[in-house]
Design an enzyme around this catalytic site. Structure first.
Site, PDB file in Angstrom:
ATOM      1  N   GLU A 275     -28.228 -61.262 -57.740  1.00 31.76           N
ATOM      2  CA  GLU A 275     -27.564 -60.481 -56.446  1.00 31.76           C
ATOM      3  C   GLU A 275     -26.703 -59.409 -56.828  1.00 31.76           C
ATOM      4  O   GLU A 275     -25.766 -59.420 -57.181  1.00 31.76           O
ATOM      5  CB  GLU A 275     -26.370 -62.010 -55.616  1.00 31.76           C
ATOM      6  CG  GLU A 275     -26.137 -62.233 -54.011  1.00 31.76           C
ATOM      7  CD  GLU A 275     -25.436 -63.000 -53.684  1.00 31.76           C
ATOM      8  OE1 GLU A 275     -25.930 -62.857 -52.235  1.00 31.76           O
ATOM      9  OE2 GLU A 275     -24.927 -63.886 -54.748  1.00 31.76           O
TER      10      GLU A 275
ATOM     11  N   LYS B 271     -30.810 -63.176 -46.548  1.00 34.77           N
ATOM     12  CA  LYS B 271     -29.758 -64.502 -47.394  1.00 34.77           C
ATOM     13  C   LYS B 271     -29.974 -65.033 -45.624  1.00 34.77           C
ATOM     14  O   LYS B 271     -28.641 -65.051 -44.757  1.00 34.77           O
ATOM     15  CB  LYS B 271     -28.965 -64.069 -47.975  1.00 34.77           C
ATOM     16  CG  LYS B 271     -27.864 -65.051 -48.018  1.00 34.77           C
ATOM     17  CD  LYS B 271     -26.725 -65.014 -49.718  1.00 34.77           C
ATOM     18  CE  LYS B 271     -26.604 -65.788 -50.249  1.00 34.77           C
ATOM     19  NZ  LYS B 271     -24.940 -65.473 -50.938  1.00 34.77           N
TER      20      LYS B 271
ATOM     21  N   CYS C 215     -28.883 -67.330 -53.986  1.00 38.74           N
ATOM     22  CA  CYS C 215     -27.624 -68.016 -53.927  1.00 38.74           C
ATOM     23  C   CYS C 215     -27.178 -69.489 -53.426  1.00 38.74           C
ATOM     24  O   CYS C 215     -27.799 -70.112 -54.158  1.00 38.74           O
ATOM     25  CB  CYS C 215     -25.944 -66.970 -54.133  1.00 38.74           C
ATOM     26  SG  CYS C 215     -25.435 -66.872 -55.097  1.00 38.74           S
TER      27      CYS C 215
END
Length: 264
Positions: free
Chosen positions: A40, A113, A153
């Protein structure tokens, strides 16, 4: 199929990070990896959280996307491009996006995301929603040897996202986990996702002390469908690699058919 995660300690200079990513991806490909995963925020860990807005690209255009496409083509690999900032409709914000390129350099999958990180403890504070617009759809793609599920994440804390992705051979998790939360939860959450979905998990972190003062946890790792950690890179830049064994996935799912036993 050999896969590899590229752990970095990204800086505020995009050109520096591109050079580091290029060098490490070449090393991984030379060692036989056919699927490469970047972390990321690989192109930029800025001095300020708004720095990513200034380098954000339009989808389908820009130097970061061109670099990933050309690298996938020249190395003949599947490249899962960690995340880059793409321009969002909302002024002053970006999308935190994973783009996937096939060995011909074609962009074949995208994931924005969904879950935006927020954490506050003492002097340590993060709030991604200040500069990022959340995505809305899960995403996976067929890499020839099996289905690969995309996550980023903080998504790791939401098992319902992975259930929504369906049955897959591999889950990838590009990340920039903080040192505080990573030390407490990173490995146990990754192993849980591998065990409950009976698939491999390849997690790729930022891993060290950044120019902006932030310290990321690193510990990029490959985990098998039984929850065993096969390889790990603790801190510093480096490569984590290993093989996907489809026969092992099938054997585990046959002996412990938990996916078929689901009720809800």
């Amino acid at each position: 199929m050999k896969i590899a995660a590229i752990q970095m300690i990204s800086t505020p200079v995009v050109a520096e990070n591109i050079a580091t990513a290029k060098r490490l991806m070449q090393e991984a490909a030379d060692a036989g990896a056919k699927v490469l995963l970047l972390p990321e925020y690989w192109p930029l860990m800025g001095l300020h959280e708004t720095d990513k807005v200034g380098v954000a690209e339009e989808f389908g255009h820009g130097s970061m996307q061109s670099f990933m496409a050309e690298t996938a083509r020249s190395l003949g690999v599947w490249l899962i491009g960690g995340t880059i900032p793409l321009k969002a409709a909302e002024p002053g914000k970006v999308l935190n996006t994973t783009l996937v390129f096939n060995p011909q350099g074609e962009q074949v999958a995208r994931y924005d995301k969904i879950h935006l990180f927020g954490f506050s403890k003492g002097e340590e504070s993060y709030e991604e929603a200040r500069t990022i617009v959340a995505g809305e759809q899960v995403s996976s793609f067929d890499a020839g040897f099996g289905q690969i599920a995309l996550s980023i994440c903080y998504d790791l804390r939401f098992p319902e996202l992975f259930r929504a992705l369906g049955t897959c051979s591999l889950i990838v998790v590009p990340a920039a986990f903080t040192y505080t939360t990573g030390q407490a939860h990173w490995e146990i959450l990754l192993r849980a996702r591998a065990i409950e979905n009976q698939c491999y998990v390849l997690a790729c972190g930022q891993g060290g002390k950044h120019v902006n003062g932030r310290r990321t946890w690193g510990h990029s790792m490959l985990i098998d469908p039984w929850g065993k950690v096969l390889a790990v890179q603790e801190e510093g830049e480096g490569i984590v690699s290993g093989d996907i064994d489809e026969a092992l996935i099938a054997s585990i799912r046959e002996s412990l058919p938990a996916l078929r036993h689901r009720k809800l």
